[in-house]
Design a protein around this motif. Structure first.
Motif, PDB file in Angstrom:
ATOM      1  N   MET A  32      58.474 157.002  96.466  1.00 55.42           N
ATOM      2  CA  MET A  32      59.464 156.468  95.547  1.00 55.42           C
ATOM      3  C   MET A  32      59.034 155.118  94.999  1.00 55.42           C
ATOM      4  SD  MET A  32      63.582 155.989  95.800  1.00 55.42           S
ATOM      5  CE  MET A  32      63.586 155.779  97.532  1.00 55.42           C
ATOM      6  N   VAL A  33      58.862 154.139  95.867  1.00 59.33           N
ATOM      7  CA  VAL A  33      58.350 152.841  95.471  1.00 59.33           C
ATOM      8  C   VAL A  33      57.125 152.554  96.324  1.00 59.33           C
ATOM      9  CG1 VAL A  33      60.572 151.934  94.730  1.00 59.33           C
ATOM     10  CG2 VAL A  33      59.901 151.688  97.103  1.00 59.33           C
ATOM     11  N   ALA A  34      56.340 151.578  95.869  1.00 56.36           N
ATOM     12  CA  ALA A  34      55.112 151.265  96.599  1.00 56.36           C
ATOM     13  C   ALA A  34      55.439 150.826  98.026  1.00 56.36           C
ATOM     14  CB  ALA A  34      54.349 150.155  95.872  1.00 56.36           C
ATOM     15  N   ASN A  35      54.715 151.362  98.982  1.00 59.36           N
ATOM     16  CA  ASN A  35      54.914 151.011 100.386  1.00 59.36           C
ATOM     17  C   ASN A  35      54.134 149.734 100.671  1.00 59.36           C
ATOM     18  OD1 ASN A  35      55.510 150.969 103.056  1.00 59.36           O
ATOM     19  ND2 ASN A  35      54.055 152.577 103.630  1.00 59.36           N
ATOM     20  N   ARG A  36      54.763 148.596 100.335  1.00 62.42           N
ATOM     21  CA  ARG A  36      54.061 147.322 100.404  1.00 62.42           C
ATOM     22  C   ARG A  36      54.913 146.313 101.164  1.00 62.42           C
ATOM     23  NH1 ARG A  36      53.759 146.873  95.563  1.00 62.42           N
ATOM     24  NH2 ARG A  36      55.550 145.575  95.163  1.00 62.42           N
ATOM     25  N   GLN A  37      54.384 145.657 102.156  1.00 60.97           N
ATOM     26  CA  GLN A  37      55.089 144.621 102.900  1.00 60.97           C
ATOM     27  C   GLN A  37      55.211 143.380 102.025  1.00 60.97           C
ATOM     28  OE1 GLN A  37      56.410 144.913 105.901  1.00 60.97           O
ATOM     29  NE2 GLN A  37      57.235 142.847 105.871  1.00 60.97           N
ATOM     30  N   PRO A  38      56.432 142.884 101.767  1.00 56.32           N
ATOM     31  CA  PRO A  38      56.585 141.724 100.907  1.00 56.32           C
ATOM     32  C   PRO A  38      55.889 140.497 101.481  1.00 56.32           C
ATOM     33  CG  PRO A  38      58.714 142.762 101.390  1.00 56.32           C
ATOM     34  CD  PRO A  38      57.694 143.388 102.287  1.00 56.32           C
ATOM     35  N   ALA A  39      55.337 139.662 100.608  1.00 56.86           N
ATOM     36  CA  ALA A  39      54.711 138.419 101.046  1.00 56.86           C
ATOM     37  C   ALA A  39      55.762 137.436 101.537  1.00 56.86           C
ATOM     38  CB  ALA A  39      53.904 137.810  99.895  1.00 56.86           C
ATOM     39  N   ILE A  40      57.026 137.627 101.114  1.00 54.29           N
ATOM     40  CA  ILE A  40      58.132 136.786 101.549  1.00 54.29           C
ATOM     41  C   ILE A  40      59.145 137.678 102.249  1.00 54.29           C
ATOM     42  CG2 ILE A  40      59.944 135.192 100.826  1.00 54.29           C
ATOM     43  CD1 ILE A  40      58.296 134.529  98.376  1.00 54.29           C
ATOM     44  N   GLY A  41      59.302 137.521 103.538  1.00 53.81           N
ATOM     45  CA  GLY A  41      60.239 138.338 104.289  1.00 53.81           C
ATOM     46  C   GLY A  41      61.681 138.027 103.921  1.00 53.81           C
ATOM     47  N   ASN A  42      62.610 138.880 104.295  1.00 55.11           N
ATOM     48  CA  ASN A  42      64.006 138.725 103.910  1.00 55.11           C
ATOM     49  C   ASN A  42      64.622 137.432 104.436  1.00 55.11           C
ATOM     50  OD1 ASN A  42      64.071 141.125 102.455  1.00 55.11           O
ATOM     51  ND2 ASN A  42      64.616 142.336 104.264  1.00 55.11           N
ATOM     52  N   ARG A  43      64.304 137.079 105.688  1.00 57.39           N
ATOM     53  CA  ARG A  43      64.878 135.860 106.254  1.00 57.39           C
ATOM     54  C   ARG A  43      64.335 134.627 105.534  1.00 57.39           C
ATOM     55  NH1 ARG A  43      64.721 135.023 112.653  1.00 57.39           N
ATOM     56  NH2 ARG A  43      66.040 136.875 112.441  1.00 57.39           N
ATOM     57  N   GLN A  44      63.027 134.606 105.285  1.00 60.30           N
ATOM     58  CA  GLN A  44      62.434 133.472 104.577  1.00 60.30           C
ATOM     59  C   GLN A  44      62.955 133.404 103.149  1.00 60.30           C
ATOM     60  OE1 GLN A  44      58.200 133.665 104.016  1.00 60.30           O
ATOM     61  NE2 GLN A  44      58.017 131.510 103.460  1.00 60.30           N
ATOM     62  N   PHE A  45      63.080 134.561 102.510  1.00 57.86           N
ATOM     63  CA  PHE A  45      63.582 134.571 101.139  1.00 57.86           C
ATOM     64  C   PHE A  45      64.988 133.988 101.081  1.00 57.86           C
ATOM     65  CE2 PHE A  45      65.877 136.292  97.549  1.00 57.86           C
ATOM     66  CZ  PHE A  45      64.969 136.173  96.503  1.00 57.86           C
ATOM     67  N   SER A  46      65.840 134.397 101.999  1.00 51.70           N
ATOM     68  CA  SER A  46      67.212 133.895 101.999  1.00 51.70           C
ATOM     69  C   SER A  46      67.250 132.391 102.214  1.00 51.70           C
ATOM     70  CB  SER A  46      68.032 134.605 103.079  1.00 51.70           C
ATOM     71  OG  SER A  46      69.404 134.296 102.952  1.00 51.70           O
ATOM     72  N   GLN A  47      66.400 131.886 103.096  1.00 47.93           N
ATOM     73  CA  GLN A  47      66.371 130.446 103.343  1.00 47.93           C
ATOM     74  C   GLN A  47      65.930 129.686 102.098  1.00 47.93           C
ATOM     75  OE1 GLN A  47      67.492 128.752 105.996  1.00 47.93           O
ATOM     76  NE2 GLN A  47      67.061 126.883 104.837  1.00 47.93           N
ATOM     77  N   LEU A  48      64.872 130.167 101.451  1.00 53.18           N
ATOM     78  CA  LEU A  48      64.404 129.532 100.215  1.00 53.18           C
ATOM     79  C   LEU A  48      65.467 129.605  99.125  1.00 53.18           C
ATOM     80  CD1 LEU A  48      60.741 130.889 100.121  1.00 53.18           C
ATOM     81  CD2 LEU A  48      61.446 128.513 100.531  1.00 53.18           C
ATOM     82  N   ALA A  49      66.140 130.745  99.035  1.00 54.40           N
ATOM     83  CA  ALA A  49      67.169 130.925  98.018  1.00 54.40           C
ATOM     84  C   ALA A  49      68.340 129.966  98.234  1.00 54.40           C
ATOM     85  CB  ALA A  49      67.652 132.374  98.011  1.00 54.40           C
ATOM     86  N   LEU A  50      68.735 129.771  99.492  1.00 56.74           N
ATOM     87  CA  LEU A  50      69.839 128.864  99.786  1.00 56.74           C
ATOM     88  C   LEU A  50      69.459 127.418  99.460  1.00 56.74           C
ATOM     89  CD1 LEU A  50      71.089 130.392 103.157  1.00 56.74           C
ATOM     90  CD2 LEU A  50      72.256 130.466 100.943  1.00 56.74           C
ATOM     91  N   GLU A  51      68.222 127.046  99.748  1.00 63.12           N
ATOM     92  CA  GLU A  51      67.760 125.694  99.403  1.00 63.12           C
ATOM     93  C   GLU A  51      67.742 125.504  97.895  1.00 63.12           C
ATOM     94  OE1 GLU A  51      64.000 125.138 101.285  1.00 63.12           O
ATOM     95  OE2 GLU A  51      64.803 125.357 103.320  1.00 63.12           O
ATOM     96  N   LEU A  52      67.278 126.520  97.177  1.00 67.21           N
ATOM     97  CA  LEU A  52      67.243 126.431  95.718  1.00 67.21           C
ATOM     98  C   LEU A  52      68.660 126.386  95.150  1.00 67.21           C
ATOM     99  CD1 LEU A  52      65.623 126.363  93.118  1.00 67.21           C
ATOM    100  CD2 LEU A  52      65.481 128.863  93.203  1.00 67.21           C
ATOM    101  N   PHE A  53      69.566 127.166  95.727  1.00 65.31           N
ATOM    102  CA  PHE A  53      70.957 127.150  95.286  1.00 65.31           C
ATOM    103  C   PHE A  53      71.553 125.748  95.420  1.00 65.31           C
ATOM    104  CE2 PHE A  53      75.505 127.996  96.744  1.00 65.31           C
ATOM    105  CZ  PHE A  53      76.022 127.966  95.450  1.00 65.31           C
ATOM    106  N   ALA A  54      71.291 125.089  96.533  1.00 69.26           N
ATOM    107  CA  ALA A  54      71.816 123.733  96.733  1.00 69.26           C
ATOM    108  C   ALA A  54      71.276 122.776  95.676  1.00 69.26           C
ATOM    109  CB  ALA A  54      71.470 123.239  98.140  1.00 69.26           C
TER     110      ALA A  54
END
Length: 380
Positions: A1-23
């Motif tokens: 269906m979609v490429a079987n690729r491990q993201p370079a940014i994991g979900n936990r790290q992404f959420s942390q970066l996103a929250l910092e950017l939101f602030a």
């Protein structure tokens, strides 16, 4: 269906970066801060990136959604739309343009350029994400490209993020035989210079193995080109390995055409195989793009095409009725959280419909909704 690729940014790290950017954006983007306060969603309340308030793309038409001071705004991209519509504005500084160009090139290279490597006779592996292309040649390969953009040149449309993107690609590839073959009509709409198009398509390097062609354009520009060829009973067989990238809707600038029919005509009139036709999804309000290419997942059994954003972005498909993410295989509005949108707003609620497909989406098209104005911009 979609490429079987491990993201370079994991979900936990992404959420942390996103929250910092939101602030950061809450504190420095006054228009966005007002929207967040109206929804009672502030950095001290939001705990996960999926809770961060998304701004409707149409809000960029009404508000200056930027963290940049007026004297820092060295560039601005406008949405294309139709000539009757008010355009969105996405302001950039020198620094934000650098982020935008880094983001667009890394994912373009991985999805549009690097797949050539698999077809090139080389013992070298494909370059990693973001690796540079020097002097118009792919590292580890002797293959390079001629580039044709079915758009006006950057000097004529300095407010187009798409044309800026094509110019960045041209510079990164370093192609000595590149051409922007569009021009502006009297009313400012984009049209093709068919003499320039025919010259560019007809030119061939005097070599036994001609370089492949990279042909970039909007869906409506390809319709104009294909209609021109059909009317004159013309066709081309582009060099082996040539690729087509088409993007955007029709915006009332040409007749509409189902994607399968458009791609079949590209194959018939230009001699580009279906696996070498790539679709791009992007917006002037974003700094990252999504791509869909058969070559990414050649073993996929799905007939419909699935788009994916880069690891530094996330997509959700949101029900307009419940304003919650839909289940796998269901339809909703496409919402994008783009970490590369540092100086504007990272969370964008589009007016496009998509079907949720894993961590990607199948694009349906524009939602048939009235253009939101004023206070209605705050509701979704």
């Amino acid at each position: 269906m979609v490429a079987n690729r491990q993201p370079a940014i994991g979900n936990r790290q992404f959420s942390q970066l996103a929250l910092e950017l939101f602030a950061l954006q809450f504190n420095h983007n006054s228009a966005y801060r007002k929207i967040c306060k109206a929804r009672k969603l502030t950095p001290d309340i939001v705990e996960h990136w999926t809770q961060i308030p998304a701004v409707p793309a149409a809000a960029f038409k009404e508000l200056k959604l930027t963290s940049l001071a007026p004297d820092e705004r060295t560039a601005v991209f406008h949405s294309s739309g139709t000539t009757e519509q008010k355009s969105s504005r996405h302001f950039h500084s020198t620094e934000s343009l650098a982020v935008y160009e880094t983001s667009l090139w890394a994912w373009f290279e991985r999805n549009v350029v690097t797949p050539f490597m698999a077809r090139a006779p080389s013992s070298h592996p494909s370059p990693p994400l973001g690796e540079k292309v020097a002097e118009g040649r792919l590292r580890g390969s002797t293959m390079d490209f001629n580039l044709i953009a079915l758009t006006p040149p950057p000097a004529l449309v300095p407010y187009s993020s798409l044309v800026h993107m094509f110019e960045v690609v041209r510079q990164k590839l370093g192609s000595t035989e590149s051409a922007f073959v569009g021009k502006l009509a009297a009313d400012g709409t984009w049209i093709l210079d068919f003499i320039a198009v025919m010259d560019a398509l007809s030119s061939r390097p005097q070599a036994s193995n001609p370089r492949p062609l990279l042909l970039l354009g909007t869906a409506f520009s390809f319709v104009h080109l294909l209609d021109h060829l059909v009317e004159r009973n013309l066709s081309f067989q582009l060099p082996g390995g040539s690729r087509v990238m088409e993007t955007g809707g029709y915006k009332n600038r040409s007749r509409t055409m189902p994607k399968t029919e458009l791609h079949a005509l590209i194959t018939k009139q230009l001699g580009v195989t279906p696996g070498n036709i790539i679709c791009e999804y992007g917006m002037s309000e974003l700094s990252s793009q999504a791509y869909d290419s058969e070559i990414q997942n050649p073993e996929s059994r799905i007939q419909n095409r699935v788009f994916q954003f880069p690891p530094w972005a996330r997509v959700q498909i949101i029900s307009p009725e419940t304003v919650r993410e839909v289940a796998e295989g269901e339809t909703g509005l496409i919402r994008v959280f783009d970490l590369a949108n540092v100086f504007s707003v990272a969370a964008i609620q589009t007016e496009d419909l998509g079907i949720r497909r894993g961590d990607g989406f199948e694009l349906i098209g524009r939602a048939q909704l009235a253009e939101p104005r004023g206070c209605s911009l705050m509701t979704i």
